[in-house]
Scaffold this active site. Structure first.
Site, PDB file in Angstrom:
ATOM      1  N   GLY A  47     -19.520  52.127  -2.523  1.00 49.01           N
ATOM      2  CA  GLY A  47     -19.509  52.927  -1.291  1.00 49.01           C
ATOM      3  C   GLY A  47     -18.514  54.072  -1.284  1.00 49.01           C
ATOM      4  O   GLY A  47     -18.227  54.640  -0.237  1.00 49.01           O
ATOM      5  N   TYR A  94     -24.224  55.446  18.891  1.00 49.32           N
ATOM      6  CA  TYR A  94     -24.242  54.621  17.679  1.00 49.32           C
ATOM      7  C   TYR A  94     -25.675  54.159  17.374  1.00 49.32           C
ATOM      8  O   TYR A  94     -26.016  53.860  16.230  1.00 49.32           O
ATOM      9  CB  TYR A  94     -23.280  53.427  17.820  1.00 49.32           C
ATOM     10  CG  TYR A  94     -22.801  52.871  16.499  1.00 49.32           C
ATOM     11  CD1 TYR A  94     -22.214  53.695  15.532  1.00 49.32           C
ATOM     12  CD2 TYR A  94     -22.924  51.517  16.206  1.00 49.32           C
ATOM     13  CE1 TYR A  94     -21.778  53.178  14.317  1.00 49.32           C
ATOM     14  CE2 TYR A  94     -22.481  50.994  14.994  1.00 49.32           C
ATOM     15  CZ  TYR A  94     -21.913  51.841  14.055  1.00 49.32           C
ATOM     16  OH  TYR A  94     -21.481  51.325  12.850  1.00 49.32           O
ATOM     17  N   ALA A 111     -19.936  59.583   6.514  1.00 53.51           N
ATOM     18  CA  ALA A 111     -20.870  58.784   7.317  1.00 53.51           C
ATOM     19  C   ALA A 111     -20.643  59.048   8.811  1.00 53.51           C
ATOM     20  O   ALA A 111     -21.597  59.183   9.576  1.00 53.51           O
ATOM     21  CB  ALA A 111     -20.697  57.304   7.001  1.00 53.51           C
ATOM     22  N   THR A 124     -15.186  60.449   8.436  1.00 50.18           N
ATOM     23  CA  THR A 124     -15.661  60.361   7.053  1.00 50.18           C
ATOM     24  C   THR A 124     -17.022  61.046   7.014  1.00 50.18           C
ATOM     25  O   THR A 124     -17.531  61.473   8.049  1.00 50.18           O
ATOM     26  CB  THR A 124     -15.853  58.882   6.630  1.00 50.18           C
ATOM     27  OG1 THR A 124     -16.844  58.310   7.489  1.00 50.18           O
ATOM     28  CG2 THR A 124     -14.579  58.071   6.705  1.00 50.18           C
ATOM     29  N   ILE A 133     -13.112  56.602  12.192  1.00 48.48           N
ATOM     30  CA  ILE A 133     -12.333  57.425  11.266  1.00 48.48           C
ATOM     31  C   ILE A 133     -13.251  58.520  10.746  1.00 48.48           C
ATOM     32  O   ILE A 133     -14.409  58.238  10.396  1.00 48.48           O
ATOM     33  CB  ILE A 133     -11.820  56.573  10.080  1.00 48.48           C
ATOM     34  CG1 ILE A 133     -10.890  55.463  10.581  1.00 48.48           C
ATOM     35  CG2 ILE A 133     -11.104  57.443   9.045  1.00 48.48           C
ATOM     36  CD1 ILE A 133     -10.575  54.390   9.551  1.00 48.48           C
ATOM     37  N   SER A 182     -13.597  58.389   1.954  1.00 43.56           N
ATOM     38  CA  SER A 182     -14.337  57.127   2.106  1.00 43.56           C
ATOM     39  C   SER A 182     -13.409  55.942   2.324  1.00 43.56           C
ATOM     40  O   SER A 182     -12.391  55.802   1.632  1.00 43.56           O
ATOM     41  CB  SER A 182     -15.165  56.848   0.848  1.00 43.56           C
ATOM     42  OG  SER A 182     -16.167  57.814   0.672  1.00 43.56           O
ATOM     43  N   LYS A 227     -25.482  46.683  12.422  1.00 43.95           N
ATOM     44  CA  LYS A 227     -24.149  46.096  12.187  1.00 43.95           C
ATOM     45  C   LYS A 227     -24.048  44.695  12.792  1.00 43.95           C
ATOM     46  O   LYS A 227     -23.332  43.836  12.262  1.00 43.95           O
ATOM     47  CB  LYS A 227     -23.050  47.000  12.765  1.00 43.95           C
ATOM     48  CG  LYS A 227     -22.863  48.323  12.014  1.00 43.95           C
ATOM     49  CD  LYS A 227     -22.359  48.131  10.592  1.00 43.95           C
ATOM     50  CE  LYS A 227     -21.888  49.439   9.985  1.00 43.95           C
ATOM     51  NZ  LYS A 227     -21.646  49.320   8.530  1.00 43.95           N
ATOM     52  N   ASP A 239     -27.696  53.117  -6.453  1.00 42.12           N
ATOM     53  CA  ASP A 239     -28.347  53.341  -5.165  1.00 42.12           C
ATOM     54  C   ASP A 239     -29.020  52.014  -4.839  1.00 42.12           C
ATOM     55  O   ASP A 239     -29.935  51.594  -5.558  1.00 42.12           O
ATOM     56  CB  ASP A 239     -29.376  54.472  -5.302  1.00 42.12           C
ATOM     57  CG  ASP A 239     -30.090  54.760  -3.988  1.00 42.12           C
ATOM     58  OD1 ASP A 239     -30.161  53.857  -3.132  1.00 42.12           O
ATOM     59  OD2 ASP A 239     -30.587  55.889  -3.829  1.00 42.12           O
ATOM     60  N   VAL A 240     -28.566  51.351  -3.782  1.00 43.04           N
ATOM     61  CA  VAL A 240     -29.086  49.999  -3.504  1.00 43.04           C
ATOM     62  C   VAL A 240     -30.571  50.027  -3.139  1.00 43.04           C
ATOM     63  O   VAL A 240     -31.234  48.991  -3.148  1.00 43.04           O
ATOM     64  CB  VAL A 240     -28.281  49.266  -2.393  1.00 43.04           C
ATOM     65  CG1 VAL A 240     -26.832  49.053  -2.822  1.00 43.04           C
ATOM     66  CG2 VAL A 240     -28.363  50.006  -1.056  1.00 43.04           C
TER      67      VAL A 240
HETATM   68  P1  NAD Z   1     -18.763  57.303   3.590  1.00 44.96           P
HETATM   69  O1  NAD Z   1     -19.834  58.326   3.836  1.00 44.96           O
HETATM   70  O2  NAD Z   1     -17.600  57.735   2.794  1.00 44.96           O
HETATM   71  O3  NAD Z   1     -19.376  56.002   2.936  1.00 44.96           O
HETATM   72  C1  NAD Z   1     -20.714  55.593   3.114  1.00 44.96           C
HETATM   73  C2  NAD Z   1     -21.201  55.204   1.763  1.00 44.96           C
HETATM   74  O4  NAD Z   1     -22.506  54.629   1.823  1.00 44.96           O
HETATM   75  C3  NAD Z   1     -21.299  56.424   0.813  1.00 44.96           C
HETATM   76  O5  NAD Z   1     -20.509  56.206  -0.329  1.00 44.96           O
HETATM   77  C4  NAD Z   1     -22.763  56.458   0.444  1.00 44.96           C
HETATM   78  O6  NAD Z   1     -22.991  56.882  -0.880  1.00 44.96           O
HETATM   79  C5  NAD Z   1     -23.116  54.987   0.611  1.00 44.96           C
HETATM   80  N1  NAD Z   1     -24.567  54.783   0.644  1.00 44.96           N
HETATM   81  C6  NAD Z   1     -25.478  55.242   1.540  1.00 44.96           C
HETATM   82  N2  NAD Z   1     -26.731  54.898   1.143  1.00 44.96           N
HETATM   83  C7  NAD Z   1     -26.580  54.197  -0.020  1.00 44.96           C
HETATM   84  C8  NAD Z   1     -27.490  53.592  -0.923  1.00 44.96           C
HETATM   85  N3  NAD Z   1     -28.816  53.633  -0.729  1.00 44.96           N
HETATM   86  N4  NAD Z   1     -27.002  52.953  -2.018  1.00 44.96           N
HETATM   87  C9  NAD Z   1     -25.659  52.905  -2.254  1.00 44.96           C
HETATM   88  N5  NAD Z   1     -24.752  53.484  -1.436  1.00 44.96           N
HETATM   89  C10 NAD Z   1     -25.214  54.127  -0.339  1.00 44.96           C
HETATM   90  O7  NAD Z   1     -18.318  56.812   5.047  1.00 44.96           O
HETATM   91  P2  NAD Z   1     -17.413  55.571   5.494  1.00 44.96           P
HETATM   92  O8  NAD Z   1     -17.086  55.853   6.917  1.00 44.96           O
HETATM   93  O9  NAD Z   1     -16.337  55.327   4.532  1.00 44.96           O
HETATM   94  O10 NAD Z   1     -18.454  54.367   5.495  1.00 44.96           O
HETATM   95  C11 NAD Z   1     -18.248  53.171   4.783  1.00 44.96           C
HETATM   96  C12 NAD Z   1     -18.607  51.981   5.665  1.00 44.96           C
HETATM   97  O11 NAD Z   1     -17.667  51.887   6.726  1.00 44.96           O
HETATM   98  C13 NAD Z   1     -19.981  52.037   6.314  1.00 44.96           C
HETATM   99  O12 NAD Z   1     -20.564  50.753   6.305  1.00 44.96           O
HETATM  100  C14 NAD Z   1     -19.645  52.426   7.737  1.00 44.96           C
HETATM  101  O13 NAD Z   1     -20.631  52.012   8.671  1.00 44.96           O
HETATM  102  C15 NAD Z   1     -18.360  51.657   7.918  1.00 44.96           C
HETATM  103  N6  NAD Z   1     -17.527  52.056   9.044  1.00 44.96           N
HETATM  104  C16 NAD Z   1     -17.105  53.325   9.172  1.00 44.96           C
HETATM  105  C17 NAD Z   1     -16.330  53.690  10.255  1.00 44.96           C
HETATM  106  C18 NAD Z   1     -15.880  55.117  10.453  1.00 44.96           C
HETATM  107  O14 NAD Z   1     -15.561  55.482  11.589  1.00 44.96           O
HETATM  108  N7  NAD Z   1     -15.845  55.944   9.424  1.00 44.96           N
HETATM  109  C19 NAD Z   1     -15.946  52.726  11.197  1.00 44.96           C
HETATM  110  C20 NAD Z   1     -16.364  51.417  11.030  1.00 44.96           C
HETATM  111  C21 NAD Z   1     -17.158  51.085   9.957  1.00 44.96           C
END
Ligand code: NAD
Length: 260
Positions: free
Chosen positions: A15, A157, A197, A195, A193, A21, A164, A66-67
């Site tokens: 990820g 959301y 995503a 990022t 945070i 990230s 989730k 890529d999952v």
């Molecule tokens: P990010 O964009 O850096 O990370 C998301 C990741 O998901 C990316 O690396 C992307 O390549 C990967 N991804 C998407 N589709 C994919 C696939 N088909 N195969 C493999 N990888 C895939 O953003 P982030 O905020 O670091 O997100 C990471 C996790 O944290 C996510 O689950 C997100 O929901 C969760 N999260 C984020 C926040 C926030 O506010 N940023 C808060 C709570 C939870």
């Protein structure tokens, strides 16, 4: 002096997209605690952004994953099984939804969009647990990332809320099933945070401001703090913690009716 030691532990982090990230910050903390690292990148477009980060951590493996592409996740585990014979830590930080579903009402979400988001954001964690199980003969730690929108309604959301929620329920069931083998399964419910995503969620700045205003600590959290919780959950310090949704959100989740 007590300190978290992951020396010699084998950690897979899925990820990392860039230096913002949450997975990157987890990986940094795993590495600085001594873990041997494997990281993945989504596709050829993502690789130039992830490769320098993997190099910085002296990651032993940087693998394409890529999952949603059949067999790619399985190939990652096969490579690591051959090289390491075991895995101690699996960190899942993967989420995705179609833009129209992320920006539209859940009421209007298509079956295909819903299923796709579930497969990528939730079922991929279940698959990782299944693939990790035979490699965690001496126990291990599986960690995923969630958000408060799983528990309560958060405007904008949308589809990610029920996705989730399913992920958090999966954490509990996986913890139940894998616990007898010493495999712990937890989620970190991180505060908002900025990022990549997060940039897909509309009005994210308002979510940040509201979170900071209502959280007991009166602030938001940063990715480094989430990384520190990650290293804690991966370590023996959390040996008694499983099936848990650990909130790293400055306490926001306890806020009810708050007047300012
Ligand atoms: P990010 O964009 O850096 O990370 C998301 C990741 O998901 C990316 O690396 C992307 O390549 C990967 N991804 C998407 N589709 C994919 C696939 N088909 N195969 C493999 N990888 C895939 O953003 P982030 O905020 O670091 O997100 C990471 C996790 O944290 C996510 O689950 C997100 O929901 C969760 N999260 C984020 C926040 C926030 O506010 N940023 C808060 C709570 C939870």
């Amino acid at each position: 002096m007590e300190r978290i030691d992951l020396k010699g532990r084998k950690a897979l982090v899925v990820g990392v997209a860039n230096a913002d990230s949450l997975a990157w910050w987890a990986a940094r903390h795993f590495r600085s605690a001594g873990a041997d690292m494997a990281m993945t990148y989504l596709n050829d477009k993502a690789k130039p952004h992830v490769a320098p980060l993997a190099e910085e951590l002296e990651a032993q493996f940087l693998l394409k994953c890529d999952v949603a592409v059949p067999d790619e996740l399985e190939a990652v585990f096969e490579t690591l099984s051959e090289a390491w014979q075991r895995i101690d830590i699996v960190f899942h930080a993967v989420a995705w939804a179609r833009k129209e579903d992320l920006h539209g009402r859940l009421t209007d979400c298509s079956a295909e969009g819903f299923a796709e988001s579930m497969l990528i954001s939730c079922h991929s964690f279940i698959r990782m647990a299944r693939l990790a199980e035979p490699l965690m003969q001496n126990g291990g730690s599986l960690i995923t990332l969630s958000y408060y929108g799983a528990e309560k309604v958060v405007d904008h959301y949308n589809v990610m809320g029920p996705v989730k929620a399913a992920l958090e329920a999966s954490v509990r069931y996986l913890a139940h099933e894998l616990g007898p083998k010493g495999i712990r399964v937890n989620a970190i419910s991180a505060g908002p945070i900025k990022t990549r995503a997060a940039s897909g969620i509309e009005h994210f700045d308002e979510i940040l401001a509201e979170s900071a205003a209502k959280a007991p600590l009166r602030r938001t959290v940063d990715a480094c703090e989430v990384g520190r919780v990650s290293v804690l959950l991966a370590s023996d310090y959390a040996a008694s913690i499983t099936g848990e949704i650990v909130h790293a959100d400055a306490g926001f989740h306890v806020a009810g009716m708050i007047f300012h």
